[in-house]
Design a protein around this motif. Structure first.
Motif, PDB file in Angstrom:
ATOM      1  N   ASP A 200       0.111  11.812   2.996  1.00  0.00           N
ATOM      2  CA  ASP A 200       1.198  11.716   3.972  1.00  0.00           C
ATOM      3  C   ASP A 200       1.404  13.032   4.721  1.00  0.00           C
ATOM      4  O   ASP A 200       1.670  13.031   5.927  1.00  0.00           O
ATOM      5  CB  ASP A 200       2.487  11.298   3.265  1.00  0.00           C
ATOM      6  CG  ASP A 200       3.595  10.966   4.234  1.00  0.00           C
ATOM      7  OD1 ASP A 200       3.367  10.121   5.125  1.00  0.00           O
ATOM      8  OD2 ASP A 200       4.691  11.551   4.093  1.00  0.00           O
ATOM      9  N   ALA A 201       1.240  14.138   4.034  1.00  0.00           N
ATOM     10  CA  ALA A 201       1.462  15.458   4.643  1.00  0.00           C
ATOM     11  C   ALA A 201       0.466  15.767   5.754  1.00  0.00           C
ATOM     12  O   ALA A 201       0.730  16.615   6.602  1.00  0.00           O
ATOM     13  CB  ALA A 201       1.393  16.548   3.575  1.00  0.00           C
ATOM     14  N   ARG A 202      -0.637  15.061   5.783  1.00  0.00           N
ATOM     15  CA  ARG A 202      -1.639  15.296   6.823  1.00  0.00           C
ATOM     16  C   ARG A 202      -1.323  14.547   8.112  1.00  0.00           C
ATOM     17  O   ARG A 202      -2.051  14.650   9.087  1.00  0.00           O
ATOM     18  CB  ARG A 202      -3.020  14.969   6.290  1.00  0.00           C
ATOM     19  CG  ARG A 202      -3.486  16.118   5.395  1.00  0.00           C
ATOM     20  CD  ARG A 202      -4.655  15.791   4.564  1.00  0.00           C
ATOM     21  NE  ARG A 202      -5.158  16.965   3.866  1.00  0.00           N
ATOM     22  CZ  ARG A 202      -4.541  17.612   2.874  1.00  0.00           C
ATOM     23  NH1 ARG A 202      -3.360  17.229   2.475  1.00  0.00           N
ATOM     24  NH2 ARG A 202      -5.088  18.658   2.295  1.00  0.00           N
ATOM     25  N   GLY A 203      -0.246  13.797   8.108  1.00  0.00           N
ATOM     26  CA  GLY A 203       0.242  13.180   9.335  1.00  0.00           C
ATOM     27  C   GLY A 203      -0.152  11.732   9.504  1.00  0.00           C
ATOM     28  O   GLY A 203      -1.076  11.234   8.858  1.00  0.00           O
ATOM     29  N   PRO A 204       0.561  11.039  10.405  1.00  0.00           N
ATOM     30  CA  PRO A 204       0.338   9.599  10.580  1.00  0.00           C
ATOM     31  C   PRO A 204      -1.054   9.242  11.093  1.00  0.00           C
ATOM     32  O   PRO A 204      -1.598   8.200  10.723  1.00  0.00           O
ATOM     33  CB  PRO A 204       1.426   9.174  11.560  1.00  0.00           C
ATOM     34  CG  PRO A 204       1.941  10.423  12.175  1.00  0.00           C
ATOM     35  CD  PRO A 204       1.667  11.538  11.209  1.00  0.00           C
TER      36      PRO A 204
ATOM     37  N   PHE B  70      -3.857  10.780  10.396  1.00  0.00           N
ATOM     38  CA  PHE B  70      -4.739  10.877   9.232  1.00  0.00           C
ATOM     39  C   PHE B  70      -4.563   9.653   8.344  1.00  0.00           C
ATOM     40  O   PHE B  70      -5.544   9.072   7.866  1.00  0.00           O
ATOM     41  CB  PHE B  70      -4.448  12.160   8.439  1.00  0.00           C
ATOM     42  CG  PHE B  70      -5.342  12.342   7.247  1.00  0.00           C
ATOM     43  CD1 PHE B  70      -6.585  12.918   7.375  1.00  0.00           C
ATOM     44  CD2 PHE B  70      -4.928  11.930   5.988  1.00  0.00           C
ATOM     45  CE1 PHE B  70      -7.422  13.082   6.268  1.00  0.00           C
ATOM     46  CE2 PHE B  70      -5.747  12.083   4.885  1.00  0.00           C
ATOM     47  CZ  PHE B  70      -6.995  12.662   5.025  1.00  0.00           C
ATOM     48  N   VAL B  71      -3.316   9.251   8.121  1.00  0.00           N
ATOM     49  CA  VAL B  71      -3.044   8.078   7.282  1.00  0.00           C
ATOM     50  C   VAL B  71      -3.726   6.841   7.874  1.00  0.00           C
ATOM     51  O   VAL B  71      -4.364   6.076   7.150  1.00  0.00           O
ATOM     52  CB  VAL B  71      -1.530   7.855   7.103  1.00  0.00           C
ATOM     53  CG1 VAL B  71      -1.257   6.526   6.404  1.00  0.00           C
ATOM     54  CG2 VAL B  71      -0.904   9.009   6.320  1.00  0.00           C
ATOM     55  N   VAL B  72      -3.619   6.655   9.180  1.00  0.00           N
ATOM     56  CA  VAL B  72      -4.248   5.500   9.832  1.00  0.00           C
ATOM     57  C   VAL B  72      -5.757   5.552   9.644  1.00  0.00           C
ATOM     58  O   VAL B  72      -6.391   4.542   9.290  1.00  0.00           O
ATOM     59  CB  VAL B  72      -3.876   5.433  11.330  1.00  0.00           C
ATOM     60  CG1 VAL B  72      -4.747   4.434  12.081  1.00  0.00           C
ATOM     61  CG2 VAL B  72      -2.405   5.085  11.495  1.00  0.00           C
ATOM     62  N   ARG B  73      -6.367   6.708   9.845  1.00  0.00           N
ATOM     63  CA  ARG B  73      -7.831   6.822   9.682  1.00  0.00           C
ATOM     64  C   ARG B  73      -8.239   6.576   8.228  1.00  0.00           C
ATOM     65  O   ARG B  73      -9.246   5.913   7.957  1.00  0.00           O
ATOM     66  CB  ARG B  73      -8.309   8.179  10.177  1.00  0.00           C
ATOM     67  CG  ARG B  73      -8.343   8.269  11.704  1.00  0.00           C
ATOM     68  CD  ARG B  73      -9.034   9.524  12.190  1.00  0.00           C
ATOM     69  NE  ARG B  73      -8.264  10.724  11.928  1.00  0.00           N
ATOM     70  CZ  ARG B  73      -7.237  11.160  12.661  1.00  0.00           C
ATOM     71  NH1 ARG B  73      -6.854  10.483  13.730  1.00  0.00           N
ATOM     72  NH2 ARG B  73      -6.612  12.274  12.355  1.00  0.00           N
ATOM     73  N   ALA B  74      -7.453   7.094   7.290  1.00  0.00           N
ATOM     74  CA  ALA B  74      -7.766   6.884   5.875  1.00  0.00           C
ATOM     75  C   ALA B  74      -7.662   5.400   5.516  1.00  0.00           C
ATOM     76  O   ALA B  74      -8.539   4.860   4.828  1.00  0.00           O
ATOM     77  CB  ALA B  74      -6.833   7.713   4.996  1.00  0.00           C
ATOM     78  N   MET B  75      -6.623   4.732   6.000  1.00  0.00           N
ATOM     79  CA  MET B  75      -6.453   3.307   5.699  1.00  0.00           C
ATOM     80  C   MET B  75      -7.573   2.472   6.325  1.00  0.00           C
ATOM     81  O   MET B  75      -8.036   1.502   5.725  1.00  0.00           O
ATOM     82  CB  MET B  75      -5.085   2.817   6.161  1.00  0.00           C
ATOM     83  CG  MET B  75      -3.918   3.441   5.411  1.00  0.00           C
ATOM     84  SD  MET B  75      -3.984   3.227   3.616  1.00  0.00           S
ATOM     85  CE  MET B  75      -3.671   1.474   3.479  1.00  0.00           C
ATOM     86  N   ARG B  76      -8.018   2.856   7.500  1.00  0.00           N
ATOM     87  CA  ARG B  76      -9.154   2.154   8.119  1.00  0.00           C
ATOM     88  C   ARG B  76     -10.426   2.345   7.291  1.00  0.00           C
ATOM     89  O   ARG B  76     -11.223   1.417   7.142  1.00  0.00           O
ATOM     90  CB  ARG B  76      -9.370   2.643   9.544  1.00  0.00           C
ATOM     91  CG  ARG B  76      -8.347   2.101  10.512  1.00  0.00           C
ATOM     92  CD  ARG B  76      -8.616   2.552  11.928  1.00  0.00           C
ATOM     93  NE  ARG B  76      -7.600   2.041  12.826  1.00  0.00           N
ATOM     94  CZ  ARG B  76      -7.216   2.635  13.929  1.00  0.00           C
ATOM     95  NH1 ARG B  76      -7.788   3.774  14.310  1.00  0.00           N
ATOM     96  NH2 ARG B  76      -6.275   2.106  14.683  1.00  0.00           N
TER      97      ARG B  76
ATOM     98  N   ALA C 208       0.854  -1.186   0.000  1.00  0.00           N
ATOM     99  CA  ALA C 208       0.000   0.000   0.000  1.00  0.00           C
ATOM    100  C   ALA C 208       0.887   1.232   0.000  1.00  0.00           C
ATOM    101  O   ALA C 208       1.940   1.242   0.648  1.00  0.00           O
ATOM    102  CB  ALA C 208      -0.910   0.004   1.224  1.00  0.00           C
ATOM    103  N   VAL C 209       0.453   2.249  -0.725  1.00  0.00           N
ATOM    104  CA  VAL C 209       1.160   3.520  -0.750  1.00  0.00           C
ATOM    105  C   VAL C 209       0.147   4.644  -0.589  1.00  0.00           C
ATOM    106  O   VAL C 209      -1.021   4.492  -0.946  1.00  0.00           O
ATOM    107  CB  VAL C 209       1.975   3.710  -2.050  1.00  0.00           C
ATOM    108  CG1 VAL C 209       3.084   2.688  -2.172  1.00  0.00           C
ATOM    109  CG2 VAL C 209       1.086   3.680  -3.272  1.00  0.00           C
ATOM    110  N   VAL C 210       0.623   5.733  -0.019  1.00  0.00           N
ATOM    111  CA  VAL C 210      -0.187   6.947   0.054  1.00  0.00           C
ATOM    112  C   VAL C 210       0.573   8.043  -0.678  1.00  0.00           C
ATOM    113  O   VAL C 210       1.804   8.031  -0.726  1.00  0.00           O
ATOM    114  CB  VAL C 210      -0.505   7.368   1.508  1.00  0.00           C
ATOM    115  CG1 VAL C 210      -1.321   6.299   2.210  1.00  0.00           C
ATOM    116  CG2 VAL C 210       0.737   7.696   2.288  1.00  0.00           C
ATOM    117  N   THR C 211      -0.164   8.964  -1.231  1.00  0.00           N
ATOM    118  CA  THR C 211       0.452  10.076  -1.955  1.00  0.00           C
ATOM    119  C   THR C 211       1.021  11.102  -0.977  1.00  0.00           C
ATOM    120  O   THR C 211       0.740  11.066   0.226  1.00  0.00           O
ATOM    121  CB  THR C 211      -0.578  10.754  -2.861  1.00  0.00           C
ATOM    122  OG1 THR C 211      -1.657  11.210  -2.035  1.00  0.00           O
ATOM    123  CG2 THR C 211      -1.089   9.804  -3.943  1.00  0.00           C
ATOM    124  N   ALA C 212       1.776  12.027  -1.511  1.00  0.00           N
ATOM    125  CA  ALA C 212       2.396  13.072  -0.694  1.00  0.00           C
ATOM    126  C   ALA C 212       1.339  13.893   0.046  1.00  0.00           C
ATOM    127  O   ALA C 212       1.536  14.265   1.205  1.00  0.00           O
ATOM    128  CB  ALA C 212       3.261  13.980  -1.564  1.00  0.00           C
ATOM    129  N   GLY C 213       0.210  14.153  -0.603  1.00  0.00           N
ATOM    130  CA  GLY C 213      -0.843  14.939   0.036  1.00  0.00           C
ATOM    131  C   GLY C 213      -1.454  14.242   1.231  1.00  0.00           C
ATOM    132  O   GLY C 213      -1.758  14.870   2.249  1.00  0.00           O
TER     133      GLY C 213
END
Length: 114
Positions: A34-38, A40-46, A27-32
């Motif tokens: 990632d820039a919102r912080g870890p 946010f990334v966890v919530r988005a992946m959930r 899985a990869v996330v874009t720079a945008g």
């Protein structure tokens, strides 16, 4: 119109992969994103893992390989692409219904990055 066995299997694999992207690829996330912080990334992946809003409009082939959702008032997209195993992610999968020959990539991005 009836659905092929291959389509059903691709959907099953995509759903399993979306819920656990370490199973058949990465899985990869874009720079945008990632820039919102870890956090946010966890919530988005959930949100991606629990996504179930598939319709004829967003899933016309029935493969569950794309979704759009909101996380913290941001519109995001996720997309699953299937690649030939060992191709350095440069060749599309010839048999995406076979996990032994296919690696998947889940990309999560802000809608504005699409």
């Amino acid at each position: 119109m009836s659905e092929s066995v291959g389509t059903k299997r691709i959907r099953e694999l995509n759903d399993a992969f979306r819920k656990d992207p370490t199973r058949f690829g990465r899985a990869v996330v874009t720079a945008g994103v990632d820039a919102r912080g870890p956090d946010f990334v966890v919530r988005a992946m959930r949100a991606v893992a629990s996504f179930a809003d598939f319709t004829e409009d967003n899933d016309p082939w029935g493969e569950h390989d794309f979704g759009a959702f909101h996380c913290e008032n941001q519109k995001l997209f996720w997309k699953i692409d299937a690649y030939e195993k060992g191709s350095d992610y440069s060749a599309g999968a010839e048999t995406p219904d076979n996990p032994a020959t296919t690696d998947r990539v889940l990309t999560v991005m802000l809608a504005e990055e699409y």
